[in-house]
Design a protein around this motif. Structure first.
Motif, PDB file in Angstrom:
ATOM      1  N   ASP A   1       3.282  38.416  29.029  1.00 28.97           N
ATOM      2  CA  ASP A   1       3.382  37.641  30.377  1.00 28.97           C
ATOM      3  C   ASP A   1       4.422  38.405  30.974  1.00 28.97           C
ATOM      4  OD1 ASP A   1       1.334  36.101  29.705  1.00 28.97           O
ATOM      5  OD2 ASP A   1       2.704  34.396  28.991  1.00 28.97           O
ATOM      6  N   VAL A   2       4.374  38.325  32.542  1.00 25.69           N
ATOM      7  CA  VAL A   2       5.526  38.970  33.204  1.00 25.69           C
ATOM      8  C   VAL A   2       5.664  37.704  34.396  1.00 25.69           C
ATOM      9  CG1 VAL A   2       5.019  41.318  32.604  1.00 25.69           C
ATOM     10  CG2 VAL A   2       3.972  40.405  34.595  1.00 25.69           C
ATOM     11  N   PHE A   3       6.627  37.826  35.232  1.00 29.79           N
ATOM     12  CA  PHE A   3       6.737  37.005  36.243  1.00 29.79           C
ATOM     13  C   PHE A   3       6.888  38.027  37.616  1.00 29.79           C
ATOM     14  CE2 PHE A   3       8.070  34.681  32.683  1.00 29.79           C
ATOM     15  CZ  PHE A   3       7.759  33.457  32.821  1.00 29.79           C
ATOM     16  N   VAL A   4       6.345  37.348  38.628  1.00 30.37           N
ATOM     17  CA  VAL A   4       6.459  38.362  39.771  1.00 30.37           C
ATOM     18  C   VAL A   4       7.464  37.601  40.765  1.00 30.37           C
ATOM     19  CG1 VAL A   4       5.266  39.054  42.057  1.00 30.37           C
ATOM     20  CG2 VAL A   4       3.961  39.075  39.761  1.00 30.37           C
ATOM     21  N   ASN A   5       8.613  38.358  41.177  1.00 27.47           N
ATOM     22  CA  ASN A   5       9.511  37.797  41.699  1.00 27.47           C
ATOM     23  C   ASN A   5       9.502  38.103  43.350  1.00 27.47           C
ATOM     24  OD1 ASN A   5      11.133  36.877  39.518  1.00 27.47           O
ATOM     25  ND2 ASN A   5      12.245  38.401  39.558  1.00 27.47           N
ATOM     26  N   THR A   6      10.301  37.368  44.207  1.00 25.42           N
ATOM     27  CA  THR A   6      10.381  37.761  45.594  1.00 25.42           C
ATOM     28  C   THR A   6      11.572  38.715  45.751  1.00 25.42           C
ATOM     29  OG1 THR A   6      11.659  35.978  46.013  1.00 25.42           O
ATOM     30  CG2 THR A   6       9.503  35.625  46.643  1.00 25.42           C
ATOM     31  N   THR A  10      17.446  43.603  50.950  1.00 25.12           N
ATOM     32  CA  THR A  10      17.822  44.883  50.487  1.00 25.12           C
ATOM     33  C   THR A  10      16.824  45.283  49.607  1.00 25.12           C
ATOM     34  OG1 THR A  10      19.923  43.995  50.539  1.00 25.12           O
ATOM     35  CG2 THR A  10      19.905  46.037  49.271  1.00 25.12           C
ATOM     36  N   GLU A  11      16.099  44.552  48.675  1.00 21.79           N
ATOM     37  CA  GLU A  11      15.169  45.235  48.024  1.00 21.79           C
ATOM     38  C   GLU A  11      14.114  45.524  48.994  1.00 21.79           C
ATOM     39  OE1 GLU A  11      15.999  42.872  43.733  1.00 21.79           O
ATOM     40  OE2 GLU A  11      14.980  41.764  45.352  1.00 21.79           O
ATOM     41  N   ARG A  38       9.897  46.487  41.999  1.00 17.52           N
ATOM     42  CA  ARG A  38      10.867  45.690  42.525  1.00 17.52           C
ATOM     43  C   ARG A  38      10.599  44.122  42.285  1.00 17.52           C
ATOM     44  NH1 ARG A  38      10.572  50.347  45.068  1.00 17.52           N
ATOM     45  NH2 ARG A  38      12.631  51.172  45.555  1.00 17.52           N
ATOM     46  N   CYS A  39       9.633  43.822  41.727  1.00 20.38           N
ATOM     47  CA  CYS A  39       9.077  42.487  41.684  1.00 20.38           C
ATOM     48  C   CYS A  39       8.709  41.902  40.393  1.00 20.38           C
ATOM     49  CB  CYS A  39       7.687  42.166  42.635  1.00 20.38           C
ATOM     50  SG  CYS A  39       8.140  42.532  44.328  1.00 20.38           S
ATOM     51  N   ILE A  40       8.355  42.718  39.299  1.00 21.24           N
ATOM     52  CA  ILE A  40       7.930  42.388  38.024  1.00 21.24           C
ATOM     53  C   ILE A  40       9.321  41.986  37.188  1.00 21.24           C
ATOM     54  CG2 ILE A  40       6.843  42.686  35.761  1.00 21.24           C
ATOM     55  CD1 ILE A  40       4.778  44.272  37.546  1.00 21.24           C
ATOM     56  N   ALA A  41       9.305  40.791  36.730  1.00 19.93           N
ATOM     57  CA  ALA A  41      10.522  40.556  35.851  1.00 19.93           C
ATOM     58  C   ALA A  41      10.055  39.902  34.675  1.00 19.93           C
ATOM     59  CB  ALA A  41      11.285  39.505  36.871  1.00 19.93           C
ATOM     60  N   ASP A  42      11.197  39.559  33.904  1.00 18.89           N
ATOM     61  CA  ASP A  42      10.974  38.982  32.436  1.00 18.89           C
ATOM     62  C   ASP A  42      11.249  37.522  32.675  1.00 18.89           C
ATOM     63  OD1 ASP A  42      13.693  38.527  32.393  1.00 18.89           O
ATOM     64  OD2 ASP A  42      14.019  40.132  30.859  1.00 18.89           O
ATOM     65  N   ASP A  43      11.073  36.717  31.787  1.00 14.53           N
ATOM     66  CA  ASP A  43      11.454  35.287  32.001  1.00 14.53           C
ATOM     67  C   ASP A  43      12.564  34.808  32.386  1.00 14.53           C
ATOM     68  OD1 ASP A  43      12.331  35.784  29.273  1.00 14.53           O
ATOM     69  OD2 ASP A  43      11.427  34.005  28.313  1.00 14.53           O
ATOM     70  N   ALA A  44      13.658  35.719  32.195  1.00 17.80           N
ATOM     71  CA  ALA A  44      14.985  35.349  32.635  1.00 17.80           C
ATOM     72  C   ALA A  44      15.239  35.853  34.013  1.00 17.80           C
ATOM     73  CB  ALA A  44      16.022  36.284  31.758  1.00 17.80           C
ATOM     74  N   LEU A  68      -1.649  42.312  40.279  1.00 10.70           N
ATOM     75  CA  LEU A  68      -0.015  42.031  40.440  1.00 10.70           C
ATOM     76  C   LEU A  68       0.219  42.211  41.661  1.00 10.70           C
ATOM     77  CD1 LEU A  68       1.104  43.319  36.769  1.00 10.70           C
ATOM     78  CD2 LEU A  68       1.219  41.000  37.653  1.00 10.70           C
ATOM     79  N   PHE A  69      -0.278  43.383  42.431  1.00 14.16           N
ATOM     80  CA  PHE A  69       0.227  44.000  43.677  1.00 14.16           C
ATOM     81  C   PHE A  69      -0.164  42.715  44.880  1.00 14.16           C
ATOM     82  CE2 PHE A  69      -0.927  46.033  47.771  1.00 14.16           C
ATOM     83  CZ  PHE A  69       0.157  46.424  48.153  1.00 14.16           C
ATOM     84  N   THR A  70      -1.427  42.150  44.493  1.00 12.94           N
ATOM     85  CA  THR A  70      -1.906  40.967  45.514  1.00 12.94           C
ATOM     86  C   THR A  70      -0.899  39.938  45.492  1.00 12.94           C
ATOM     87  OG1 THR A  70      -3.957  41.673  45.339  1.00 12.94           O
ATOM     88  CG2 THR A  70      -3.924  39.311  46.001  1.00 12.94           C
ATOM     89  N   VAL A  71      -0.512  39.537  44.266  1.00 13.35           N
ATOM     90  CA  VAL A  71       0.633  38.314  44.134  1.00 13.35           C
ATOM     91  C   VAL A  71       2.106  38.774  44.857  1.00 13.35           C
ATOM     92  CG1 VAL A  71       1.861  36.921  42.231  1.00 13.35           C
ATOM     93  CG2 VAL A  71      -0.514  37.565  41.861  1.00 13.35           C
ATOM     94  N   ALA A  72       2.308  39.844  44.476  1.00 13.06           N
ATOM     95  CA  ALA A  72       3.722  40.200  45.018  1.00 13.06           C
ATOM     96  C   ALA A  72       3.646  40.591  46.523  1.00 13.06           C
ATOM     97  CB  ALA A  72       4.024  41.753  44.257  1.00 13.06           C
TER      98      ALA A  72
END
Length: 89
Positions: A1-6, A10-11, A38-44, A68-72
């Motif tokens: 599993d991965v998380f998608v961040n905002t 700057t990013e 720039r968006c895929i992150a772990d649970d932390a 994933l691109f659509t979500v990001a």
């Protein structure tokens, strides 16, 4: 599993710079991976990739990258029209 961040402002600027060539034209080449690094992150919340990983990430399944691109894109306020407009410039 991965998380998608905002992205931060700057990013977002870094993403736009990554998809722009020296002449100031947007190159849609590998745009999905360039956004996802720039968006895929772990649970932390720690990003799992760097810009150096974009080429390798872009070689992964197009189906997964598109999902994933659509979500990001949605989380970061990039509409389909925004992406198409960036590609036109």
């Amino acid at each position: 599993d991965v998380f998608v961040n905002t992205m931060s402002g700057t990013e977002r600027d870094a993403f736009e710079a990554a998809i722009t060539n020296a002449a100031g034209k947007v190159t849609p080449e590998n745009i999905r991976a360039k956004l996802l690094v720039r968006c895929i992150a772990d649970d932390a919340g720690i990003l799992m990739f760097t810009d150096a990983d974009a080429d390798a990430l872009g070689k992964k399944s197009a189906k997964v990258l598109d999902r994933l691109f659509t979500v990001a894109r949605k989380l970061n306020g990039l509409s389909k029209e925004d992406v198409e407009e960036l590609a036109k410039n």
